[in-house]
Design a protein around this motif. Structure first.
Motif, PDB file in Angstrom:
ATOM      1  N   CYS A 246       0.130  -1.225  -0.214  1.00 39.01           N
ATOM      2  CA  CYS A 246      -0.079  -0.144  -0.400  1.00 39.01           C
ATOM      3  C   CYS A 246       1.226   1.428  -0.222  1.00 39.01           C
ATOM      4  N   GLY A 247       2.355   1.039  -0.561  1.00 38.57           N
ATOM      5  CA  GLY A 247       2.995   2.608  -0.350  1.00 38.57           C
ATOM      6  C   GLY A 247       4.505   1.778  -0.140  1.00 38.57           C
ATOM      7  N   LEU A 248       5.159   2.547  -0.228  1.00 36.59           N
ATOM      8  CA  LEU A 248       6.440   2.727  -0.643  1.00 36.59           C
ATOM      9  C   LEU A 248       7.631   1.753   1.010  1.00 36.59           C
ATOM     10  N   ARG A 249       7.884   1.070   0.620  1.00 34.62           N
ATOM     11  CA  ARG A 249       8.919  -0.119   1.804  1.00 34.62           C
ATOM     12  C   ARG A 249       9.900   0.849   1.665  1.00 34.62           C
ATOM     13  N   PRO A 250      11.340   0.337   2.634  1.00 35.56           N
ATOM     14  CA  PRO A 250      12.463   0.276   2.398  1.00 35.56           C
ATOM     15  C   PRO A 250      13.693  -0.159   1.401  1.00 35.56           C
ATOM     16  N   GLY A 251      14.221   0.717   1.171  1.00 29.67           N
ATOM     17  CA  GLY A 251      14.728  -0.183  -0.362  1.00 29.67           C
ATOM     18  C   GLY A 251      14.550   0.073  -1.908  1.00 29.67           C
ATOM     19  N   ASP A 252      13.033   0.216  -1.924  1.00 30.32           N
ATOM     20  CA  ASP A 252      12.268  -0.211  -3.320  1.00 30.32           C
ATOM     21  C   ASP A 252      13.443   0.839  -3.710  1.00 30.32           C
ATOM     22  N   ILE A 253      12.926   0.162  -5.972  1.00 31.05           N
ATOM     23  CA  ILE A 253      12.910   0.431  -6.731  1.00 31.05           C
ATOM     24  C   ILE A 253      12.749   1.054  -7.558  1.00 31.05           C
ATOM     25  N   VAL A 254      12.208   2.624  -7.984  1.00 33.70           N
ATOM     26  CA  VAL A 254      11.014   2.739  -8.221  1.00 33.70           C
ATOM     27  C   VAL A 254      11.456   3.078  -9.776  1.00 33.70           C
ATOM     28  N   ARG A 255      10.429   2.940 -10.361  1.00 29.15           N
ATOM     29  CA  ARG A 255      10.340   3.543 -12.379  1.00 29.15           C
ATOM     30  C   ARG A 255       9.292   4.251 -12.515  1.00 29.15           C
ATOM     31  N   ALA A 256      10.590   5.498 -13.143  1.00 28.89           N
ATOM     32  CA  ALA A 256       9.152   6.152 -14.223  1.00 28.89           C
ATOM     33  C   ALA A 256      10.352   6.385 -15.266  1.00 28.89           C
ATOM     34  N   PRO A 257       9.018   7.091 -16.595  1.00 31.05           N
ATOM     35  CA  PRO A 257       9.666   6.962 -17.482  1.00 31.05           C
ATOM     36  C   PRO A 257      10.752   8.676 -17.483  1.00 31.05           C
ATOM     37  N   LEU A 258      11.798   8.116 -18.120  1.00 34.71           N
ATOM     38  CA  LEU A 258      12.518   8.956 -18.228  1.00 34.71           C
ATOM     39  C   LEU A 258      11.633   9.922 -19.153  1.00 34.71           C
ATOM     40  N   PRO A 259      11.778  11.396 -18.396  1.00 34.95           N
ATOM     41  CA  PRO A 259      10.939  12.566 -19.070  1.00 34.95           C
ATOM     42  C   PRO A 259      11.289  13.489 -20.340  1.00 34.95           C
ATOM     43  N   ALA A 260      10.433  12.748 -21.624  1.00 36.50           N
ATOM     44  CA  ALA A 260      10.943  13.330 -22.963  1.00 36.50           C
ATOM     45  C   ALA A 260       9.617  14.776 -23.059  1.00 36.50           C
ATOM     46  N   PRO A 261      10.949  15.575 -23.905  1.00 31.50           N
ATOM     47  CA  PRO A 261      10.705  16.851 -24.019  1.00 31.50           C
ATOM     48  C   PRO A 261       8.931  17.639 -24.773  1.00 31.50           C
ATOM     49  N   GLY A 262       8.559  17.773 -23.879  1.00 34.14           N
ATOM     50  CA  GLY A 262       6.892  18.319 -24.282  1.00 34.14           C
ATOM     51  C   GLY A 262       5.803  17.695 -23.809  1.00 34.14           C
ATOM     52  N   ASP A 263       6.360  16.673 -22.991  1.00 33.33           N
ATOM     53  CA  ASP A 263       4.919  15.504 -22.718  1.00 33.33           C
ATOM     54  C   ASP A 263       4.715  15.270 -21.817  1.00 33.33           C
ATOM     55  N   GLY A 264       4.948  16.441 -20.579  1.00 30.52           N
ATOM     56  CA  GLY A 264       4.488  16.764 -19.279  1.00 30.52           C
ATOM     57  C   GLY A 264       5.425  15.671 -18.079  1.00 30.52           C
ATOM     58  N   ALA A 265       5.872  14.849 -18.427  1.00 26.80           N
ATOM     59  CA  ALA A 265       7.097  13.518 -17.817  1.00 26.80           C
ATOM     60  C   ALA A 265       8.079  14.422 -16.741  1.00 26.80           C
ATOM     61  N   ALA A 266       8.450  15.769 -16.875  1.00 24.51           N
ATOM     62  CA  ALA A 266       8.675  16.089 -15.813  1.00 24.51           C
ATOM     63  C   ALA A 266       7.960  16.086 -15.133  1.00 24.51           C
ATOM     64  N   ARG A 267       6.613  17.091 -14.887  1.00 23.46           N
ATOM     65  CA  ARG A 267       5.879  16.872 -14.194  1.00 23.46           C
ATOM     66  C   ARG A 267       5.655  15.594 -13.242  1.00 23.46           C
ATOM     67  N   LEU A 268       5.279  14.984 -14.392  1.00 22.30           N
ATOM     68  CA  LEU A 268       4.819  13.518 -13.853  1.00 22.30           C
ATOM     69  C   LEU A 268       5.788  13.654 -12.201  1.00 22.30           C
ATOM     70  N   ALA A 269       7.640  13.468 -12.837  1.00 25.25           N
ATOM     71  CA  ALA A 269       8.498  13.752 -12.191  1.00 25.25           C
ATOM     72  C   ALA A 269       8.164  14.190 -10.750  1.00 25.25           C
ATOM     73  N   VAL A 270       8.215  15.753 -10.835  1.00 28.47           N
ATOM     74  CA  VAL A 270       7.876  16.370  -9.876  1.00 28.47           C
ATOM     75  C   VAL A 270       6.502  15.706  -8.864  1.00 28.47           C
ATOM     76  N   ARG A 271       5.645  14.828  -9.280  1.00 29.45           N
ATOM     77  CA  ARG A 271       4.848  14.615  -8.732  1.00 29.45           C
ATOM     78  C   ARG A 271       4.928  13.159  -7.862  1.00 29.45           C
ATOM     79  N   LEU A 272       6.119  12.111  -7.974  1.00 28.38           N
ATOM     80  CA  LEU A 272       6.775  11.309  -7.710  1.00 28.38           C
ATOM     81  C   LEU A 272       7.364  11.367  -6.873  1.00 28.38           C
ATOM     82  N   LEU A 273       8.491  12.746  -6.577  1.00 23.41           N
ATOM     83  CA  LEU A 273       9.534  13.545  -5.612  1.00 23.41           C
ATOM     84  C   LEU A 273       8.211  13.670  -4.521  1.00 23.41           C
ATOM     85  N   GLU A 274       7.389  14.290  -4.782  1.00 29.11           N
ATOM     86  CA  GLU A 274       6.378  14.508  -3.890  1.00 29.11           C
ATOM     87  C   GLU A 274       5.922  13.282  -2.880  1.00 29.11           C
ATOM     88  N   GLN A 275       5.533  12.666  -4.126  1.00 25.99           N
ATOM     89  CA  GLN A 275       4.768  11.142  -3.656  1.00 25.99           C
ATOM     90  C   GLN A 275       5.316  10.385  -2.531  1.00 25.99           C
TER      91      GLN A 275
END
Length: 290
Positions: A246-275
């Motif tokens: 139900c949430g992150l656990r110690p030592g988790d490897i987290v996968r996210a898409p590498l943000p491409a230009p202009g597709d909003g993926a950088a904002r997705l990375a910011v949301r990941l950091l906030e979580q």
């Protein structure tokens, strides 16, 4: 005369009885016979054993009465690693630390480079050829200046990001034979080494997380030490956790898409950091633990 005769007769009887009763009395126990090896062993123990060595061992065997020297099994090599790359989706630990990994492409959003720089983020990248070469711009070729994608991957590496292997054609490696998988893994690794200076990637993220025993053998031949999967994945709907968590656990490897230009993926990375921050986790350098 008769008295002397009787004395001699009595003495003879006593001697005869002693001869018959002696073995039964058990008063005197004869020592067991000592064999030649035992006698040799006692003498050898007093003189000491010759020093070991090819000829000395043979001499020592003869010295101890053996037919030849015993074979000594070789000791295992010190620090010998696993025969095949290991597969991980987390790092065993108790501290509330997770590891951020980004893969895919095409291209790299310049905003993502600024994000990593401004926050001093430790990240691990598994870019495709498209991400490491171009931003989808026409005209990039071997005679042109380095395309923006390559510059941005290089900029991230200069900021401390690890840059590792991802199959260039995003094929399910399990559909290929050994030669095909080796070509995908080794070819990508060679191109990364050329484009990123002396970097030799040692981690592999197979496309779609799909691999088999052939993948591990081919990866070993290409210098890969670990196949990196993930226990949490960032999606447009938020983090998705493996294993029913139900949430992150110690030592988790987290996968996210590498943000491409202009597709909003950088904002997705910011949301990941906030979580990650909201759940009270720090971020670490994956390479420091592998």
């Amino acid at each position: 005369m008769r008295r002397a005769h009787r004395f001699r007769a009595a003495l003879a009887g006593l001697l005869a009885a002693g001869a018959l009763l002696g073995p039964l009395a058990g008063c005197t126990e004869q020592a067991a016979p000592v064999g030649p090896f035992q006698r040799l062993g006692r003498k050898a123990a007093q003189r000491g054993v010759p020093r070991v060595g090819p000829d000395a061992r043979a001499a020592a065997a003869r010295h101890w009465g053996l037919g030849g020297p015993l074979t000594v099994a070789p000791r295992p090599a010190a620090g010998q690693g696993p025969e095949l790359p290991y597969v991980i989706d987390h790092v065993p630990m108790r501290a509330k630390v997770v590891f951020l990994t980004f893969d895919g492409g095409p291209g790299v959003d310049p905003g993502f480079v600024r994000l990593v720089r401004d926050l001093a983020l430790p990240v691990t990248l598994f870019p495709t050829d498209a991400a490491a070469d171009t931003e989808g711009e026409a005209g990039a070729g071997p005679d042109t200046a380095a395309p923006p994608g390559r510059d941005r991957v290089e900029a991230l590496r200069a900021l401390g990001a690890g840059v590792h292997d991802h199959a260039p054609h995003l094929r399910d490696l399990r559909t290929l034979d050994h030669a095909g998988q080796r070509a995908e893994i080794c070819g990508r690794r060679g191109r990364l080494a050329t484009r990123a200076g002396e970097v030799r990637p040692r981690l592999l993220r197979p496309p779609y997380g799909a691999y088999d025993a052939t993948t591990l053998r081919a990866a070993k031949e290409c210098g890969i030490t670990a196949v990196v999967l993930a226990r949490a994945t960032m999606t447009p709907d938020g983090l998705r956790y493996a294993g029913g968590a139900c949430g992150l656990r110690p030592g988790d490897i987290v996968r996210a898409p590498l943000p491409a230009p202009g597709d909003g993926a950088a904002r997705l990375a910011v949301r990941l950091l906030e979580q990650v921050r909201a759940q009270g986790f720090a971020v670490g350098h994956l390479e420091d633990h592998l």
